[in-house]
Scaffold this motif. Structure first.
Motif, short mmCIF file in Angstrom:
data_model
loop_
_atom_site.label_atom_id
_atom_site.label_comp_id
_atom_site.label_asym_id
_atom_site.label_seq_id
_atom_site.Cartn_x
_atom_site.Cartn_y
_atom_site.Cartn_z
N THR A 109 0.84 -1.20 0.00
CA THR A 109 0.00 0.00 0.00
C THR A 109 0.88 1.25 0.00
N ASP B 191 0.61 3.53 2.17
CA ASP B 191 1.00 3.71 3.57
C ASP B 191 2.26 2.90 3.89
N ASP B 192 2.36 1.70 3.31
CA ASP B 192 3.57 0.89 3.50
C ASP B 192 4.80 1.63 2.97
N LYS C 224 0.77 4.55 -6.66
CA LYS C 224 1.73 3.44 -6.62
C LYS C 224 2.31 3.18 -7.99
#
Length: 199
Positions: free
Chosen positions: A41, A43-44, A63
């Motif tokens: 993600t 967030d990752d 992404k």
């Protein structure tokens, strides 16, 4: 004195932005290769790069943009490779040697893994296609400048489109192979097949 200080501040700011951009991309690509594109993600990526999600969006809108970012330098590399070719070469020969010279820079296992990630991920194929179209335009412009022709010249356009098509086929052959040969080997074979077909 004030002008010098402002320039120094801008230079420092630009350097900091470049480092942040590179860190986000590096961490994103690392995660994509480790876990697969779909499993990671934004967030990752933000956490791995030690930036906020909001900061990440200042540099990359998605992404997909992070994953395809490693191809951003291909167009300029093609332009530089064409500029180095001798005047004695014809358009197709110039394009062939420029592309195979450039492909020689992508010998590492990581480069192959990234190329395979893009090739095998359905969500990235549309963006990858757009990158190839951009390379066609940049190659046509570079060939036209080198040969003193208009970028819209039919011969220039045909050579650019054909050469990038050969690059795509060579890339697919390289990704399908288990050998240690670099992509330039497959490029040379593909251009040789084109010349045989042209008779």
């Amino acid at each position: 004195m004030q002008a010098v200080q402002i320039y120094d501040d801008l230079s420092h700011r630009d350097q900091k932005r470049a480092r942040t951009h590179a860190r986000i991309q590096q961490e994103g690509l690392r995660l994509f290769l480790e876990r697969g594109f779909d499993a990671v993600t934004l967030d990752d990526v933000a956490a791995a790069a030690d930036v906020s999600r909001r900061t990440l969006f200042h540099y990359f809108p998605s992404k997909e943009a992070i994953a395809l970012g490693f191809k951003a330098g291909l167009g300029p590399r093609i332009v530089a490779a064409v500029a180095r070719r001798p005047d004695s070469e014809g358009l197709l020969e110039m394009a062939e040697h420029a592309l195979t010279d450039m492909a020689g820079d992508y010998q590492s296992a990581e480069a192959k893994a990234l190329a395979r990630l893009v090739h095998d991920t359905p969500a990235l194929r549309g963006g990858d296609h757009a990158k190839y179209e951009e390379m066609e335009r940049m190659l046509a412009d570079a060939l036209a400048r080198r040969a003193g022709r208009d970028p819209g010249d039919p011969q220039v356009r045909v050579v650019a489109v054909t050469a990038i098509g050969v690059l795509r086929l060579a890339t697919e052959a390289w990704l399908a192979s288990d050998g240690t040969e670099g992509p330039e080997v497959w490029g040379k074979q593909a251009f040789a097949a084109l010349r045989r077909a042209a008779g």
